[in-house]
Design an enzyme around this catalytic site. Sequence first.
Site, short mmCIF file in Angstrom:
data_model
loop_
_atom_site.label_atom_id
_atom_site.label_comp_id
_atom_site.label_asym_id
_atom_site.label_seq_id
_atom_site.Cartn_x
_atom_site.Cartn_y
_atom_site.Cartn_z
CG ASP A 1 -1.91 -1.10 1.25
OD1 ASP A 1 -2.24 -1.60 0.16
OD2 ASP A 1 -2.37 -1.47 2.35
CE1 TYR B 1 3.88 -6.92 3.43
CE2 TYR B 1 3.19 -9.22 3.48
CZ TYR B 1 3.27 -8.01 2.83
OH TYR B 1 2.76 -7.87 1.56
#
Length: 245
Positions: free
Chosen positions: A53, A111
């Site tokens: 994002d 992540y």
Amino acid sequence: MRNIKMVVEYDGSNFKGFQKLKDNENTIQGKLESVLSQMADENIEIIGSGRTDMGVHAYGQVVNFKTNSPLSLNKMHKYLYEYLPQSIAIREIEEVDDRFHSRYNAKRKVYLYKIDNNEYPNPFNRKYTCHVPKKLDLDKMRAVADVLVGEHDFTSFCSSRSKKKSHVREIYSISINENNGLIEIYVEGNGFLYNMVRIIAGTLIDAGHNKITPEEVKNLLELKDRSKSPETAPSKGLFLYRVKY
């Protein structure tokens, strides 16, 4: 045609995310494709292992592209170094089998979420960490993390804008480490939903402040209701750390 695989690092602070947009080319994909197309003198379209994002960074985004270019890998690497913006770097480049697909062949992703847990934030980390001045209880964070490990329906932990048919994903591990007030949360799983890691990070921050318990997180998983979950943590603390094949 040759199939080229690259591992890409980027500072996502000033980009609109990874995926190319119709109305805005200020994306990682857009920048890469523009420079690669100039380099190869042909239209290049890249395939990414996944989207990140706006404001999210990467240590290990993986992409691949097909090209007829005869340039050596070394010359490609030098060209990209010279013409890409300084916020994007190619860490590795190699020629791979024609069947390799950076997204479909990915088995696991890792992540990393970074939290500056000092009372006063480090100015050099401000673009890459979420500042939480109130001390976090790591044991309570780890207790909640343990609940999230495993295969679950993560509807309560993804954006309501998610268009995926299934919200079932498996998290293999969540590790939480701290050094001089810098907390690093590593989340490894077989796939992630829109905003999933940031919502998990927000949940762990709440747990560290004794605002949510492991039992309440179990209930959230069963409820499958995003509106009942904690806030989404800021994008600037998130990094796509590694993609495993």
